[in-house]
Write a protein that holds these residues in place. Structure first.
Motif, PDB file in Angstrom:
ATOM      1  N   ARG A 116      -7.977 -17.948 -67.659  1.00 12.43           N
ATOM      2  CA  ARG A 116      -8.627 -17.760 -68.961  1.00 12.43           C
ATOM      3  C   ARG A 116      -7.651 -17.987 -70.106  1.00 12.43           C
ATOM      4  NH1 ARG A 116     -13.832 -16.966 -70.152  1.00 12.43           N
ATOM      5  NH2 ARG A 116     -13.319 -15.263 -71.536  1.00 12.43           N
ATOM      6  N   GLY A 117      -6.390 -17.645 -69.907  1.00 12.45           N
ATOM      7  CA  GLY A 117      -5.400 -17.793 -70.967  1.00 12.45           C
ATOM      8  C   GLY A 117      -4.930 -19.207 -71.169  1.00 12.45           C
ATOM      9  N   SER A 118      -5.117 -20.063 -70.194  1.00 13.95           N
ATOM     10  CA  SER A 118      -4.646 -21.440 -70.323  1.00 13.95           C
ATOM     11  C   SER A 118      -5.704 -22.384 -70.888  1.00 13.95           C
ATOM     12  CB  SER A 118      -4.161 -21.959 -68.968  1.00 13.95           C
ATOM     13  OG  SER A 118      -5.229 -22.005 -68.048  1.00 13.95           O
ATOM     14  N   VAL A 119      -6.862 -21.860 -71.245  1.00  9.27           N
ATOM     15  CA  VAL A 119      -7.919 -22.679 -71.844  1.00  9.27           C
ATOM     16  C   VAL A 119      -7.476 -23.077 -73.251  1.00  9.27           C
ATOM     17  CG1 VAL A 119     -10.318 -22.661 -72.626  1.00  9.27           C
ATOM     18  CG2 VAL A 119      -9.698 -21.561 -70.480  1.00  9.27           C
ATOM     19  N   LEU A 120      -7.634 -24.341 -73.565  1.00  7.59           N
ATOM     20  CA  LEU A 120      -7.215 -24.841 -74.877  1.00  7.59           C
ATOM     21  C   LEU A 120      -8.262 -24.532 -75.934  1.00  7.59           C
ATOM     22  CD1 LEU A 120      -5.825 -28.343 -73.900  1.00  7.59           C
ATOM     23  CD2 LEU A 120      -4.533 -26.276 -74.404  1.00  7.59           C
ATOM     24  N   ASN A 121      -7.785 -24.126 -77.125  1.00  9.20           N
ATOM     25  CA  ASN A 121      -8.655 -23.913 -78.268  1.00  9.20           C
ATOM     26  C   ASN A 121      -8.969 -25.253 -78.906  1.00  9.20           C
ATOM     27  OD1 ASN A 121      -8.410 -21.174 -77.830  1.00  9.20           O
ATOM     28  ND2 ASN A 121      -6.761 -20.924 -79.306  1.00  9.20           N
ATOM     29  N   SER A 122      -9.740 -25.225 -79.988  1.00 10.39           N
ATOM     30  CA  SER A 122     -10.085 -26.464 -80.691  1.00 10.39           C
ATOM     31  C   SER A 122      -8.869 -27.115 -81.351  1.00 10.39           C
ATOM     32  CB  SER A 122     -11.152 -26.183 -81.749  1.00 10.39           C
ATOM     33  OG  SER A 122     -10.664 -25.226 -82.689  1.00 10.39           O
ATOM     34  N   ILE A 158       0.558 -20.625 -53.287  1.00 15.01           N
ATOM     35  CA  ILE A 158       0.548 -22.070 -53.541  1.00 15.01           C
ATOM     36  C   ILE A 158      -0.165 -22.374 -54.856  1.00 15.01           C
ATOM     37  CG2 ILE A 158      -0.359 -24.269 -52.683  1.00 15.01           C
ATOM     38  CD1 ILE A 158       0.121 -23.118 -49.838  1.00 15.01           C
ATOM     39  N   GLN A 159      -1.258 -21.676 -55.122  1.00 16.90           N
ATOM     40  CA  GLN A 159      -2.007 -21.883 -56.362  1.00 16.90           C
ATOM     41  C   GLN A 159      -1.163 -21.543 -57.586  1.00 16.90           C
ATOM     42  OE1 GLN A 159      -4.978 -23.257 -56.780  1.00 16.90           O
ATOM     43  NE2 GLN A 159      -4.924 -22.968 -58.981  1.00 16.90           N
ATOM     44  N   PHE A 160      -0.431 -20.434 -57.537  1.00 17.75           N
ATOM     45  CA  PHE A 160       0.412 -20.072 -58.676  1.00 17.75           C
ATOM     46  C   PHE A 160       1.565 -21.048 -58.853  1.00 17.75           C
ATOM     47  CE2 PHE A 160      -1.524 -15.773 -58.458  1.00 17.75           C
ATOM     48  CZ  PHE A 160      -1.929 -15.715 -59.775  1.00 17.75           C
ATOM     49  N   MET A 161       2.101 -21.579 -57.761  1.00 14.78           N
ATOM     50  CA  MET A 161       3.151 -22.584 -57.884  1.00 14.78           C
ATOM     51  C   MET A 161       2.606 -23.832 -58.573  1.00 14.78           C
ATOM     52  SD  MET A 161       5.389 -24.509 -54.965  1.00 14.78           S
ATOM     53  CE  MET A 161       3.949 -25.309 -54.308  1.00 14.78           C
ATOM     54  N   LEU A 162       1.428 -24.271 -58.170  1.00 17.61           N
ATOM     55  CA  LEU A 162       0.840 -25.455 -58.783  1.00 17.61           C
ATOM     56  C   LEU A 162       0.451 -25.208 -60.242  1.00 17.61           C
ATOM     57  CD1 LEU A 162      -1.336 -26.730 -55.814  1.00 17.61           C
ATOM     58  CD2 LEU A 162       0.872 -27.596 -56.605  1.00 17.61           C
ATOM     59  N   LEU A 163      -0.044 -24.010 -60.544  1.00 15.78           N
ATOM     60  CA  LEU A 163      -0.363 -23.673 -61.935  1.00 15.78           C
ATOM     61  C   LEU A 163       0.877 -23.669 -62.816  1.00 15.78           C
ATOM     62  CD1 LEU A 163      -3.042 -20.846 -61.754  1.00 15.78           C
ATOM     63  CD2 LEU A 163      -3.239 -23.008 -62.948  1.00 15.78           C
ATOM     64  N   GLY A 164       1.960 -23.134 -62.295  1.00 13.47           N
ATOM     65  CA  GLY A 164       3.204 -23.124 -63.062  1.00 13.47           C
ATOM     66  C   GLY A 164       3.707 -24.517 -63.336  1.00 13.47           C
ATOM     67  N   ILE A 165       3.594 -25.405 -62.347  1.00  9.74           N
ATOM     68  CA  ILE A 165       4.011 -26.794 -62.552  1.00  9.74           C
ATOM     69  C   ILE A 165       3.091 -27.483 -63.541  1.00  9.74           C
ATOM     70  CG2 ILE A 165       4.201 -29.033 -61.395  1.00  9.74           C
ATOM     71  CD1 ILE A 165       5.153 -27.473 -58.900  1.00  9.74           C
ATOM     72  N   GLU A 166       1.802 -27.200 -63.456  1.00 10.62           N
ATOM     73  CA  GLU A 166       0.835 -27.817 -64.369  1.00 10.62           C
ATOM     74  C   GLU A 166       1.016 -27.345 -65.810  1.00 10.62           C
ATOM     75  OE1 GLU A 166      -3.924 -27.459 -65.058  1.00 10.62           O
ATOM     76  OE2 GLU A 166      -3.216 -27.562 -62.995  1.00 10.62           O
ATOM     77  N   LEU A 167       1.363 -26.076 -65.988  1.00  8.00           N
ATOM     78  CA  LEU A 167       1.537 -25.532 -67.331  1.00  8.00           C
ATOM     79  C   LEU A 167       2.854 -25.952 -67.973  1.00  8.00           C
ATOM     80  CD1 LEU A 167       0.240 -21.887 -66.790  1.00  8.00           C
ATOM     81  CD2 LEU A 167      -0.846 -23.669 -68.167  1.00  8.00           C
ATOM     82  N   TRP A 168       3.826 -26.309 -67.162  1.00  6.53           N
ATOM     83  CA  TRP A 168       5.156 -26.632 -67.696  1.00  6.53           C
ATOM     84  C   TRP A 168       5.086 -27.887 -68.557  1.00  6.53           C
ATOM     85  CZ3 TRP A 168       9.306 -23.664 -67.683  1.00  6.53           C
ATOM     86  CH2 TRP A 168      10.509 -24.230 -68.091  1.00  6.53           C
ATOM     87  N   PRO A 169       5.552 -27.781 -69.813  1.00  5.23           N
ATOM     88  CA  PRO A 169       5.494 -28.976 -70.676  1.00  5.23           C
ATOM     89  C   PRO A 169       6.539 -30.009 -70.258  1.00  5.23           C
ATOM     90  CG  PRO A 169       6.559 -27.165 -71.817  1.00  5.23           C
ATOM     91  CD  PRO A 169       6.082 -26.623 -70.507  1.00  5.23           C
ATOM     92  N   LEU A 170       6.134 -31.244 -70.232  1.00  5.39           N
ATOM     93  CA  LEU A 170       7.049 -32.316 -69.837  1.00  5.39           C
ATOM     94  C   LEU A 170       7.643 -33.001 -71.031  1.00  5.39           C
ATOM     95  CD1 LEU A 170       5.075 -33.799 -66.849  1.00  5.39           C
ATOM     96  CD2 LEU A 170       7.054 -32.308 -66.789  1.00  5.39           C
TER      97      LEU A 170
END
Length: 95
Positions: A23-29, A83-95
């Protein structure tokens, strides 16, 4: 607390934290997340370690006491969440 109960606690706590991160990673407008990015990353990392420890303790108890169906399912769910939290952390990490 007995260590045999840790996978149950880890599963319950991290299932709730998964909802918080999702819920916290949902982007606002305006393109910002509902929760700060550092908070999301810290929660993901914390949850990854808690569930990984739950998998370790669960697998050690399964090896010592034998396979019990509910305990094995909880340990496997901790593995999936880890595994899900590892993938979420990688997905959230800014590149």
């Amino acid at each position: 607390m007995k260590t045999i109960n840790f996978p149950y606690i880890a599963l319950g706590l991290c299932a709730f934290l998964l909802l918080v991160v999702m819920r916290g990673s949902v982007l606002n407008s305006d393109g910002a997340t509902a929760l700060p990015l550092l908070t999301l990353l810290v929660v993901s990392e914390f949850s990854f370690f808690v569930t990984a420890i739950g998998v370790y303790i669960g697998s050690q108890n399964i090896k010592a006491a034998g396979i019990k169906s509910v305990y094995t399912v909880v340990t496997l769910l901790c593995l999936v969440l880890s595994i899900q939290f590892m993938l979420l952390g990688i997905e959230l990490w800014p590149l």
